[in-house]
Design an enzyme around this catalytic site. Structure first.
Site, PDB file in Angstrom:
ATOM      1  N   GLU A  28       0.867  -1.180   0.000  1.00 16.33           N
ATOM      2  CA  GLU A  28       0.000   0.000   0.000  1.00 16.33           C
ATOM      3  C   GLU A  28       0.906   1.233   0.000  1.00 16.33           C
ATOM      4  OE1 GLU A  28      -2.619  -0.091   3.353  1.00 16.33           O
ATOM      5  OE2 GLU A  28      -3.675  -1.896   2.684  1.00 16.33           O
ATOM      6  N   HIS A  61      12.950  23.299  -3.461  1.00 16.09           N
ATOM      7  CA  HIS A  61      11.741  24.058  -3.773  1.00 16.09           C
ATOM      8  C   HIS A  61      10.739  24.104  -2.624  1.00 16.09           C
ATOM      9  CE1 HIS A  61      12.481  22.635  -8.168  1.00 16.09           C
ATOM     10  NE2 HIS A  61      13.322  23.586  -7.810  1.00 16.09           N
ATOM     11  N   LYS A  71       4.271  17.253   1.423  1.00 18.12           N
ATOM     12  CA  LYS A  71       4.560  16.274   0.355  1.00 18.12           C
ATOM     13  C   LYS A  71       4.826  14.900   0.960  1.00 18.12           C
ATOM     14  CE  LYS A  71       6.712  19.983  -2.237  1.00 18.12           C
ATOM     15  NZ  LYS A  71       7.951  20.668  -2.592  1.00 18.12           N
ATOM     16  N   TYR A 131       5.133  11.681  -6.086  1.00 15.28           N
ATOM     17  CA  TYR A 131       4.779  12.261  -4.796  1.00 15.28           C
ATOM     18  C   TYR A 131       3.392  12.885  -4.805  1.00 15.28           C
ATOM     19  CZ  TYR A 131       6.910  16.391  -7.089  1.00 15.28           C
ATOM     20  OH  TYR A 131       7.266  17.380  -7.980  1.00 15.28           O
ATOM     21  N   LYS A 168      16.263  27.690 -13.773  1.00 14.46           N
ATOM     22  CA  LYS A 168      15.534  28.319 -12.649  1.00 14.46           C
ATOM     23  C   LYS A 168      16.231  27.967 -11.324  1.00 14.46           C
ATOM     24  CE  LYS A 168      11.944  26.113 -11.161  1.00 14.46           C
ATOM     25  NZ  LYS A 168      10.677  25.491 -10.732  1.00 14.46           N
ATOM     26  N   ASP A 169      16.545  26.682 -11.145  1.00 13.18           N
ATOM     27  CA  ASP A 169      17.130  26.258  -9.865  1.00 13.18           C
ATOM     28  C   ASP A 169      18.532  26.825  -9.684  1.00 13.18           C
ATOM     29  OD1 ASP A 169      14.818  24.960  -9.490  1.00 13.18           O
ATOM     30  OD2 ASP A 169      15.623  22.923  -9.580  1.00 13.18           O
TER      31      ASP A 169
HETATM   32  C1  LIG Z   1       5.778  21.153  -9.837  1.00 12.46           C
HETATM   33  C2  LIG Z   1       4.883  21.252 -11.055  1.00 12.46           C
HETATM   34  C3  LIG Z   1       5.396  21.586 -12.294  1.00 12.46           C
HETATM   35  N1  LIG Z   1       4.560  21.658 -13.383  1.00 12.46           N
HETATM   36  C4  LIG Z   1       5.141  21.982 -14.682  1.00 12.46           C
HETATM   37  C5  LIG Z   1       5.870  23.317 -14.720  1.00 12.46           C
HETATM   38  C6  LIG Z   1       6.996  23.084 -15.705  1.00 12.46           C
HETATM   39  O1  LIG Z   1       6.549  23.347 -17.027  1.00 12.46           O
HETATM   40  C7  LIG Z   1       7.287  21.577 -15.593  1.00 12.46           C
HETATM   41  C8  LIG Z   1       8.519  21.283 -14.758  1.00 12.46           C
HETATM   42  O2  LIG Z   1       8.378  22.000 -13.554  1.00 12.46           O
HETATM   43  P1  LIG Z   1       9.621  22.138 -12.581  1.00 12.46           P
HETATM   44  O3  LIG Z   1      10.867  22.375 -13.372  1.00 12.46           O
HETATM   45  O4  LIG Z   1       9.238  23.124 -11.493  1.00 12.46           O
HETATM   46  O5  LIG Z   1       9.663  20.665 -11.976  1.00 12.46           O
HETATM   47  P2  LIG Z   1      10.622  20.177 -10.779  1.00 12.46           P
HETATM   48  O6  LIG Z   1      11.952  20.848 -10.849  1.00 12.46           O
HETATM   49  O7  LIG Z   1      10.553  18.708 -10.779  1.00 12.46           O
HETATM   50  O8  LIG Z   1       9.866  20.743  -9.491  1.00 12.46           O
HETATM   51  C9  LIG Z   1       9.503  19.909  -8.414  1.00 12.46           C
HETATM   52  O9  LIG Z   1      10.699  19.519  -7.834  1.00 12.46           O
HETATM   53  C10 LIG Z   1      10.837  19.439  -6.439  1.00 12.46           C
HETATM   54  C11 LIG Z   1      11.538  18.153  -6.117  1.00 12.46           C
HETATM   55  C12 LIG Z   1       9.648  19.627  -5.614  1.00 12.46           C
HETATM   56  O10 LIG Z   1       9.607  19.255  -4.441  1.00 12.46           O
HETATM   57  C13 LIG Z   1       8.489  20.343  -6.161  1.00 12.46           C
HETATM   58  O11 LIG Z   1       7.328  19.573  -5.971  1.00 12.46           O
HETATM   59  C14 LIG Z   1       8.567  20.735  -7.560  1.00 12.46           C
HETATM   60  O12 LIG Z   1       9.013  22.073  -7.535  1.00 12.46           O
HETATM   61  O13 LIG Z   1       6.137  21.001 -14.959  1.00 12.46           O
HETATM   62  C15 LIG Z   1       3.205  21.422 -13.295  1.00 12.46           C
HETATM   63  O14 LIG Z   1       2.454  21.501 -14.300  1.00 12.46           O
HETATM   64  N2  LIG Z   1       2.671  21.101 -12.055  1.00 12.46           N
HETATM   65  C16 LIG Z   1       3.469  21.007 -10.935  1.00 12.46           C
HETATM   66  O15 LIG Z   1       2.936  20.689  -9.834  1.00 12.46           O
END
Ligand SMILES: Cc1cn([C@H]2C[C@H](O)[C@@H](COP(=O)(O)OP(=O)(O)O[C@H]3O[C@H](C)C(=O)[C@H](O)[C@H]3O)O2)c(=O)[nH]c1=O
Length: 185
Positions: A28, A61, A71, A131, A168-169
């Protein structure tokens, strides 16, 4: 299902009970009843999944209130080092972090309440990360802190020259350079 506390109150490691047989395994991955008993009530509204190759680091983030997120994270395949940093002003563990190895093998999960910055780095060839979050995605409230903020002292356990982060990061501020929107009384 085992719930294991960590040195930072609220950050909890969850070890599911895995049922193996000649076909494979079952467990589960979330049970609200058990979660309520050990951690408290939660209303997850969105499931996310990402796939990343070795050395990819996503984070650190968080979303600013009123879109802050708790989360429940896990690694479906491969292995990651998952990190949560306490960014709640007034917290006795402000600026401190917990790191957990999550993998498809150990099936471990990590619950991260609101008020923490979160990220992970991929230690295996690639990793699928899944997640649940208890608040909607809100790009206007997306924020974060630098993965390599020396004051945090995070050992990412990979060759730092191999780390790949998004543009971005790569521009996120250090914790000491920002006003955290979270506080504990
Ligand atoms: C987070 C998110 C992103 N997006 C879209 C926005 C961008 O076009 C694409 C990639 O987004 P991003 O580069 O922000 O994805 P990660 O770098 O994996 O971000 C996540 O990474 C770390 C580990 C975290 O804990 C957060 O939940 C989250 O910020 O997915 C969405 O459509 N919905 C969402 O909930």
């Amino acid at each position: 299902m085992n719930f294991v506390s960590t040195p930072i109150s609220g950050l909890t490691i969850i070890e599911p009970r895995v049922f193996g047989d000649e076909r494979g395994y079952f467990f589960e991955s979330f049970n609200l009843n058990t979660f309520r008993k050990h951690i408290g009530d939660i209303h997850f509204v969105q499931d996310n999944e990402s796939k990343s190759s070795h050395g990819v680091l996503r984070g650190l983030h968080f979303q600013k209130p009123p879109f802050d997120q708790a989360k429940l994270v896990r690694c479906v395949s491969g292995e990651v080092l998952d990190v949560a940093v306490d960014i709640r002003k007034g917290s006795p563990t402000y600026g401190q972090h917990v790191s957990v190895l999550l993998s498809g093998e150990n099936k471990r999960q990590f619950f991260i309440p609101r008020g923490f910055a979160h990220g992970f780095v991929v230690l295996s060839e690639s990793a699928v990360f899944a997640y649940k979050v208890d608040n909607w995605y809100a790009p206007t409230h997306d924020a974060g802190i630098a993965w390599n903020d020396a004051a945090l002292g995070i050992d990412w356990q990979v060759d730092l020259s191999k780390i790949l982060v998004s543009e971005k990061d790569g521009k996120l501020p250090c914790l000491g350079e920002m006003e955290t929107p979270f506080r504990v009384e």
